[in-house]
Design an enzyme around this catalytic site. Structure first.
Site, PDB file in Angstrom:
ATOM      1  N   GLY A  43     -10.543  -0.568  -0.738  1.00 32.37           N
ATOM      2  CA  GLY A  43      -9.557   0.290  -1.392  1.00 32.37           C
ATOM      3  C   GLY A  43      -8.600  -0.495  -2.277  1.00 32.37           C
ATOM      4  N   CYS A  44      -8.187  -1.658  -1.816  1.00 33.29           N
ATOM      5  CA  CYS A  44      -7.243  -2.473  -2.580  1.00 33.29           C
ATOM      6  C   CYS A  44      -7.890  -3.043  -3.838  1.00 33.29           C
ATOM      7  CB  CYS A  44      -6.676  -3.582  -1.701  1.00 33.29           C
ATOM      8  SG  CYS A  44      -5.733  -2.920  -0.300  1.00 33.29           S
TER       9      CYS A  44
END
Length: 155
Positions: A43-44
């Site tokens: 996600g990052c």
């Protein structure tokens, strides 16, 4: 969560190159400060790459982007290099800046309680106040949402 109109806490943190970066050095412009849990996780990475892919649009608006996590500088340097990230990643190892932005604390990760950074973003106005606040953002669409909001803010 800080709200629009609140004072944005000033900070100085080392970037991925170990150089100090402060919010107050950008008092005359809008600034995006996004908080993310961990460098080089799915996600990052998606979120960072969305800012990277829209970087020219942020630069055209003269809006710096700061990504803040509790990762050490070396991890941020590797992350920035691996994905060719053109903006500053800031190391908040003790979580104090993230906490000042209500973006640090206890959370549940895969059924385990851990302390860490929440995925929140703030747009700081040239007067040092919060212009926009985003809680628990979608990493895929986030950069585009901020650019649209910046267009409204900058008129």
């Amino acid at each position: 969560m800080l709200e629009p109109g609140d004072d944005a806490p000033d900070f100085e943190l080392p970037n991925q190159n170990g150089e100090p970066v402060s919010l107050s050095a950008h008092d005359d412009q809008y600034v995006v400060v996004y908080f993310y849990p961990r460098a080089d996780t799915p996600g990052c990475t998606t979120e960072a790459c969305s800012f990277r892919d829209s970087w020219d649009e942020f630069a055209d608006r003269d809006v710096p982007v700061f990504g803040v996590s509790d990762d050490p500088v070396d991890d941020l340097a590797d992350f920035a290099e691996k994905y060719d990230l053109p903006f500053d990643l800031l190391s908040d190892e003790d979580g104090s800046v993230s906490a000042a932005y209500d973006s640090y604390g206890e959370k549940n990760v895969f059924g385990n309680e851990v302390t860490g950074v929440f995925r929140n973003t703030y747009v700081v106005a040239p007067d040092g106040t919060i212009a926009k606040a985003y809680e628990g953002v979608d990493p895929d669409e986030h950069a585009d949402q901020i650019l649209a909001d910046l267009d409204d803010l900058q008129g």
